[in-house]
Design a protein around this motif. Structure first.
Motif: not given
Lengths: 328, 341
Positions: B54-55, B43, B48-52, B39-40
């Motif tokens: 985080k995964t 994102w 949405l790199n920060t979300q990426a 899922t990285y």
């Protein structure tokens, strides 16, 4: 009619003012100024940095210390007097710089426009006459694919085929490096070889578009009653197609001329970049990357005038070729 | 029909891109927990790199550095993982023996298409196939989001101008004219240089905000035609409000012809994104884009043909498919052609 044209012209002027004001505000609000490039570029002298005093003086000289609205009014005032100001980053007036580049662009666009018209009319007539047959279907299919082919992809494919694989044609530029030594005939041949790929790229999309346009209109016209009358009184199929049908399908075709007017000058930014062609599209990119405000505004003014004039011309020509249409 | 199935195929590729090609497992069990590291990529594409990050926080803590195959087994012998079909990454070259038996990604002229890099690699050794598959997401996103924005603006402006007429029409028609004359390139360059960190979303908004004029003109013409028809007067005399007249009674009947410029618009939005990336004004380079690949190919045209040929085909076939769909919609909605067939 005259009233209509005058009213349209007045509205166009208002639109022009709106467009140029918007663009001026936009490019002035971009970070950096013509001076940034100059300071960073340094020039060839030993001391690269310009003193603050000099900087302020140049700023004032270029009118950059004013708010952009005042700068715009200055520019607009100049335009009213027919003066487009001097370019900031290149020597010469804006009008002269544009004029210098215009020849290169027109060489491409006029050639390809003529080619496109010359080829599309017979092709369009052929497609109408043989509508539904297999050769016609395949021609239409190929034309449709050409129409969807992005020009920057086509340009690169052509470069790979004709320069890298076959080594027939030069990759880019207008002339070879040994141009000055060539004979007159050699010069013409050299120019021709350099033009070949950009002109092809310029032509094929409009060719496909015009042909489809002509065919669509012709198919509508040949269903009219007067075509049946002509057929009934014994006119040959060729004459019906060219004289009776084609002349009547010219009406929408003429309006197309008006709408293609701006692309004569402007529709070339990508092609000129790919082929390193020193035309107006390239000038446009240079001006914007160097933040040369007067030069950019001159080009924007020209493109917008042409677009608006093209639309007006299309509407007026529409009325001229079709007396049934009136403007009140 | 072929065009429609091609678009469905493209959408499937876009939706499943990280499962087709990537270096992150689709599903894995690691230290007793189930993770979805692939899922990285979703994102990342959406910006949405920060979300990426985080995964894959768990894996970053265990010093994976984005390399999963060896590290999974090393840190947890009981772990298992389901891998994408092709082990390549759209953002970085592959090192030797990251994946058992797979050599280091070649770069530059060496990177011609081979067994491991199906469509070759670019100058830095990043796999072209991986970039192209992941770029499908970008081009579809651009097509639909920017046309959605354009359709919304175009329909509202056109509806207002066509419905009210008079002064509102005059003013809105001038606005349409101004936007038509505005050079898209200047607008995008200006916004690009004002914003420090441009993402694909900014591009989509810009393409949408400049591409609505055709839709607005058509909507206006349709509205002017339909507002004179009896059923509109009937609805009015029954006491329907202006909003209801506009968007319930007229818009529904005007919708079919408006669909034509929208489907052609998707093609031209994809084309614009390609052209902008090609000129170097698109989303910044680490993001995979067909246009970016093409512009790399342009500088290496003498030797690295695979950087031009494959992305070029991708753009061409996508644009062709949407144009054909537009054509189909036009034929279906145009009463003149409908009668003859």
């Amino acid at each position: 009619m005259l009233v209509y044209i005058i009213r349209r012209l007045l509205i166009s002027v208002l639109t022009l003012v709106l467009i140029t004001a918007f663009v001026y505000g936009l490019i002035r609000s971009m970070p950096g100024s013509p001076l940034t490039a100059m300071i960073a570029g340094g020039g060839d002298s030993s001391d690269k940095s310009i003193s603050t005093q000099q900087y302020e003086r140049m700023k004032e000289q270029f009118g950059l210390n004013k708010h952009w609205t005042l700068g715009y009014l200055d520019w607009l005032n100049g335009v009213r007097k027919g003066d487009l100001q001097n370019a900031l980053t290149q020597p010469g007036t804006v009008a002269k710089l544009i004029g210098d580049r215009m020849a290169a662009t027109l060489l491409l666009s006029v050639t390809s426009l003529i080619l496109a018209y010359l080829l599309s009319i017979p092709l369009g007539l052929y497609s109408t006459a043989r509508n539904g047959t297999i050769p016609e279907r395949s021609t239409s299919l190929i034309l449709y694919m050409l129409y969807s082919f992005p020009v920057f992809v086509a340009a690169l494919y052509l470069q790979i085929l004709f320069h890298v694989n076959l080594e027939w044609l030069p990759l880019y530029g207008v002339t070879s490096s040994n141009y000055a030594e060539l004979s007159v005939l050699g010069k013409a041949w050299d120019l021709f070889l350099h033009c070949l790929l950009p002109v092809t790229c310029f032509t094929y999309t409009s060719l496909a578009y015009y042909t489809r346009f002509i065919k669509a209109n012709m198919l509508e016209v040949v269903q009219q009653d007067y075509i049946r009358t002509a057929k009934a009184k014994g006119v040959g199929p060729f004459k019906i197609l060219t004289v009776h049908a084609f002349r009547n399908s010219l009406i929408p075709f003429v309006t197309l001329i008006g709408l293609t007017l701006p692309s004569l000058f402007s529709g070339a930014i990508i092609i000129e970049k790919i082929f390193s062609w020193p035309g107006m599209g390239a000038l446009f990119l240079e001006a914007i990357s160097q933040r040369d405000y007067p030069l950019e505004m001159g080009l924007v003014l020209m493109f917008s005038v042409l677009t608006l004039m093209g639309q007006l011309l299309a509407d007026v020509l529409y009325g001229v070729v079709d007396p049934r249409i009136t403007y009140s | 029909m072929a065009a429609l199935s091609f678009v469905v195929f493209l959408s499937l590729v876009a939706l499943t891109a990280p499962m087709i090609v990537g270096t992150r497992p689709i599903v894995c069990k690691y230290k007793g927990e189930i993770y979805f590291p692939a899922t990285y990529y979703y994102w990342r594409i959406l910006g949405l790199n920060t979300q990426a990050y985080k995964t894959e926080a768990v894996f970053t803590n265990d010093k994976f550095r984005g390399v999963y195959p060896g590290n999974l087994k090393k840190n947890d012998p009981d772990s298992w993982a389901i891998w994408p079909l092709v082990y390549q990454d759209p953002y970085r070259p592959i090192e030797a023996d990251e994946w058992p038996g797979q050599p280091e990604s070649p770069s530059g002229i060496e990177g011609a298409p081979n067994k491991y890099n199906l469509l070759g690699t670019n100058d830095d050794g990043v796999d072209v196939f991986a970039q192209m598959v992941h770029a499908t997401q970008i081009s579809l996103l651009v097509g639909f989001v920017s046309m959605g924005i354009a359709a919304l603006i175009g329909v509202i402006v056109g509806a207002l101008a066509g419905f009210y007429g008079g002064w509102i029409d005059v003013i809105l028609s001038r606005v349409i004219e101004v936007v038509m004359c505005l050079p898209t390139l200047i607008l995008i360059l200006a916004v690009r240089s004002i914003l420090d960190d441009i993402t694909i979303w900014h591009l989509m908004v810009l393409i949408g905000a400049t591409g609505w004029t055709g839709i607005a003109r058509l909507t206006r013409a349709e509205f002017m035609k339909i507002r004179e028809i009896e059923y509109v007067s009937a609805a009015r005399s029954l006491g329907a409000g202006q909003m209801r007249l506009m968007f319930v009674h007229i818009l529904r009947n005007a919708l079919a012809p408006i669909l034509v410029p929208i489907s052609f618009g998707i093609a031209s939005a994809i084309l614009t994104e390609g052209a902008l990336s090609f000129l170097g004004f698109g989303a910044p380079p680490p993001n995979p884009s067909w246009g970016t690949l093409l512009s790399e190919g342009r500088t290496r045209i003498q030797t690295m043909w695979w950087l031009v040929v494959y992305p070029g085909m991708a753009i061409f076939s996508t644009v062709l498919a949407y144009n054909l769909i537009g054509e189909g919609v036009q034929e279906a909605t145009d009463p003149r052609t409908r009668e003859t067939s």
